[in-house]
Write an enzyme that holds these catalytic residues in place. Structure first.
Site, PDB file in Angstrom:
ATOM      1  N   ARG A   1     -25.459  31.110  47.629  1.00  0.00           N
ATOM      2  CA  ARG A   1     -26.412  29.991  47.460  1.00  0.00           C
ATOM      3  C   ARG A   1     -26.240  28.885  48.498  1.00  0.00           C
ATOM      4  NH1 ARG A   1     -26.040  30.894  41.678  1.00  0.00           N
ATOM      5  NH2 ARG A   1     -27.826  32.200  41.181  1.00  0.00           N
TER       6      ARG A   1
ATOM      7  N   LYS B   1     -35.078  24.872  60.987  1.00  0.00           N
ATOM      8  CA  LYS B   1     -35.764  26.127  60.679  1.00  0.00           C
ATOM      9  C   LYS B   1     -34.771  27.271  60.834  1.00  0.00           C
ATOM     10  CE  LYS B   1     -40.595  25.202  61.774  1.00  0.00           C
ATOM     11  NZ  LYS B   1     -41.723  25.478  62.683  1.00  0.00           N
TER      12      LYS B   1
ATOM     13  N   GLU C   1     -40.516  25.668  76.505  1.00  0.00           N
ATOM     14  CA  GLU C   1     -40.492  24.710  75.389  1.00  0.00           C
ATOM     15  C   GLU C   1     -40.455  23.275  75.932  1.00  0.00           C
ATOM     16  OE1 GLU C   1     -41.088  25.533  72.362  1.00  0.00           O
ATOM     17  OE2 GLU C   1     -40.576  27.651  72.230  1.00  0.00           O
TER      18      GLU C   1
ATOM     19  N   LYS D   1     -37.908  16.506  69.799  1.00  0.00           N
ATOM     20  CA  LYS D   1     -37.952  17.402  68.641  1.00  0.00           C
ATOM     21  C   LYS D   1     -37.446  16.673  67.407  1.00  0.00           C
ATOM     22  CE  LYS D   1     -37.447  21.646  66.526  1.00  0.00           C
ATOM     23  NZ  LYS D   1     -37.240  23.062  66.596  1.00  0.00           N
TER      24      LYS D   1
ATOM     25  N   GLU E   1     -43.106  20.491  58.266  1.00  0.00           N
ATOM     26  CA  GLU E   1     -44.308  20.919  59.000  1.00  0.00           C
ATOM     27  C   GLU E   1     -45.592  20.788  58.177  1.00  0.00           C
ATOM     28  OE1 GLU E   1     -43.679  24.226  61.835  1.00  0.00           O
ATOM     29  OE2 GLU E   1     -45.661  24.910  61.205  1.00  0.00           O
TER      30      GLU E   1
ATOM     31  N   ARG F   1     -45.289  17.914  62.736  1.00  0.00           N
ATOM     32  CA  ARG F   1     -44.455  18.988  63.302  1.00  0.00           C
ATOM     33  C   ARG F   1     -45.292  20.145  63.822  1.00  0.00           C
ATOM     34  NH1 ARG F   1     -38.618  21.217  61.106  1.00  0.00           N
ATOM     35  NH2 ARG F   1     -38.294  22.690  62.809  1.00  0.00           N
TER      36      ARG F   1
ATOM     37  N   ASN G   1     -46.064  23.705  67.599  1.00  0.00           N
ATOM     38  CA  ASN G   1     -46.583  25.071  67.675  1.00  0.00           C
ATOM     39  C   ASN G   1     -47.591  25.242  68.808  1.00  0.00           C
ATOM     40  OD1 ASN G   1     -45.118  26.049  65.460  1.00  0.00           O
ATOM     41  ND2 ASN G   1     -46.563  25.057  64.066  1.00  0.00           N
TER      42      ASN G   1
ATOM     43  N   HIS H   1     -47.959  28.479  70.681  1.00  0.00           N
ATOM     44  CA  HIS H   1     -47.241  29.500  69.922  1.00  0.00           C
ATOM     45  C   HIS H   1     -48.157  30.412  69.113  1.00  0.00           C
ATOM     46  CE1 HIS H   1     -43.830  27.141  71.123  1.00  0.00           C
ATOM     47  NE2 HIS H   1     -42.977  27.906  70.467  1.00  0.00           N
TER      48      HIS H   1
ATOM     49  N   HIS I   1     -47.138  33.793  70.150  1.00  0.00           N
ATOM     50  CA  HIS I   1     -46.403  34.684  69.236  1.00  0.00           C
ATOM     51  C   HIS I   1     -47.100  36.029  69.095  1.00  0.00           C
ATOM     52  CE1 HIS I   1     -43.740  31.695  66.767  1.00  0.00           C
ATOM     53  NE2 HIS I   1     -43.091  32.221  67.781  1.00  0.00           N
TER      54      HIS I   1
ATOM     55  N   HIS J   1     -39.510  34.984  74.826  1.00  0.00           N
ATOM     56  CA  HIS J   1     -40.291  34.049  74.014  1.00  0.00           C
ATOM     57  C   HIS J   1     -41.030  33.051  74.924  1.00  0.00           C
ATOM     58  CE1 HIS J   1     -41.340  31.508  70.632  1.00  0.00           C
ATOM     59  NE2 HIS J   1     -40.796  30.471  71.238  1.00  0.00           N
TER      60      HIS J   1
HETATM   61  N1  GLY Z   1     -40.073  25.662  67.008  1.00  0.00           N
HETATM   62  C1  GLY Z   1     -40.971  24.784  66.369  1.00  0.00           C
HETATM   63  C2  GLY Z   1     -40.346  24.004  65.269  1.00  0.00           C
HETATM   64  O1  GLY Z   1     -39.147  24.007  65.117  1.00  0.00           O
HETATM   65  O2  GLY Z   1     -41.056  23.370  64.526  1.00  0.00           O
END
Ligand code: GLY
Length: 352
Positions: free
Chosen positions: A115, A137, A179, A214, A224, A228, A232, A235, A239, A256
């Site tokens: 947990r 994330k 990035e 960031k 997000e 946030r 993206n 992306h 992606h 990437h």
């Molecule tokens: N890589 C985008 C974010 O962390 O929100």
């Protein structure tokens, strides 16, 4: 380099980072330390890392195979099993030493083991320094669908030692640069200008500013819900292209950053078509991307498969693909819906 304060943790830099890590380990009385590496960071980074660690805690090393293809639940099961066999308990600390796969997967493994146990991220690639290791994330891919399984969980600290960049290839540096370009286009154009003019780049300063950006964005919107989403940019299409190239036997895998750079050209085109983003800037972005990454052939026969991957984007709601677009440099609009024909046109623009 000045440490950066996030909600519950700090990003520390260089030598000070190791001192802070040693203090953290001493103050939290961990029962054992688990260091997660891949074969590359085991060979090239672990030696430097371990020299700087001052602790009486027992240390165990767990190695996984490098590569996005291994960022999956099977690998997690392997790490959970290894930790169990090696006696990890709730007071163990997992230290992730590697690129985005290691920090994303390691954070997920730690956040779900018994947990949740503490973890510390030590990114060794530019991409993981400026993006993956910061912001909470964590997760893994499901098949080729990127980051479909995961959760938000913050590390106890992030240690950025830019000396690790000496261990990575120029291609990996270019991947992380995408990035930084993204932060430039969406938030602080001076970063984009610096990359564009590319002389005398002070990589440490670029990394520090990227993490500051960031962190500011994540502090404002950790889960997000709104701001946030700007992270993206590039992306959504990026992606889909990355996943398609990963799966297709006819295609060489893209990094990437290479995929995201293509995505930024396509999404700048959509911005120009739909939101009046200046055409001169669009042309400029395409030129910068091509000069850094070269041209990737995306054939007409690839379009349908790429569109299919777009349908699985995590940001989709009710079957609608959601884009972050630009109205101008540093000016973003989130939750933009775009017709399929326009998406195809955007890839054709990249191709042209
Ligand atoms: N890589 C985008 C974010 O962390 O929100």
């Amino acid at each position: 380099m000045k440490s950066i304060k996030s909600a519950t943790y700090f990003v520390h830099f260089e030598e000070n980072g190791y001192q802070e890590l040693n203090k953290l380990i001493a103050s939290k009385s961990y029962s054992s330390l688990f260091i997660l590496v891949d074969e590359n960071t085991h060979e090239c980074c672990y030696g430097k890392f371990i020299q700087n660690l001052v602790t009486y805690c027992p240390i165990e090393l767990i190695e996984i195979e490098s590569g996005e293809i291994n960022k999956n639940l099977n690998t997690c099961v392997g790490v959970w099993n290894a930790m169990t066999e090696l006696g990890a308990d709730r007071k163990s600390l997992l230290i992730t030493l590697g690129g985005g796969v290691i920090t994303d997967l390691g954070g997920f493994v730690a956040a779900t083991f018994k947990r949740g146990i503490d973890f510390v991220n030590i990114p060794t690639t530019l991409l993981s320094m400026v993006d993956a290791s910061v912001g909470g994330k964590t997760g893994v891919d499901l098949g080729v669908l990127k980051n479909q399984i995961g959760l938000f969980a913050n590390p106890e600290m992030v240690l950025v030692d830019t000396n690790y960049l000496e261990t990575v290839t120029p291609r990996e540096i270019r991947s992380g640069t995408a990035e930084i370009i993204k932060y430039g286009l969406t938030y602080d154009v001076s970063l984009y200008e610096k990359i564009k003019n590319s002389n005398n780049l002070d990589i440490t300063k670029l990394i520090h500013r990227s993490i500051e950006i960031k962190n500011e964005v994540v502090l404002e919107d950790p889960k997000e819900q709104h701001l946030r989403k700007i992270l993206n940019f590039g992306h959504t299409i990026g992606h889909a292209i990355e996943s398609y190239f990963l799966e297709s036997e006819q295609k060489e895998n893209l990094t990437h950053g290479e995929a995201i750079a293509i995505g930024m050209v396509c999404e700048s085109f959509l911005s120009s078509q739909l939101l009046g983003f200046p055409k001169a800037e669009l042309d400029n972005i395409k030129q910068v991307v091509l000069s850094i990454y070269g041209k990737t052939e995306i054939e007409k026969g690839d379009f349908d498969a790429i569109l299919e991957y777009l349908k699985h984007d995590k940001k989709n709601i009710g079957g609608q693909v959601n884009f972050v677009l630009l109205t101008d440099l540093e000016q973003t609009k989130i939750d933009c819906k775009v017709a399929t024909e326009k998406i195809i046109e955007s890839i054709q623009f990249y191709n042209s």
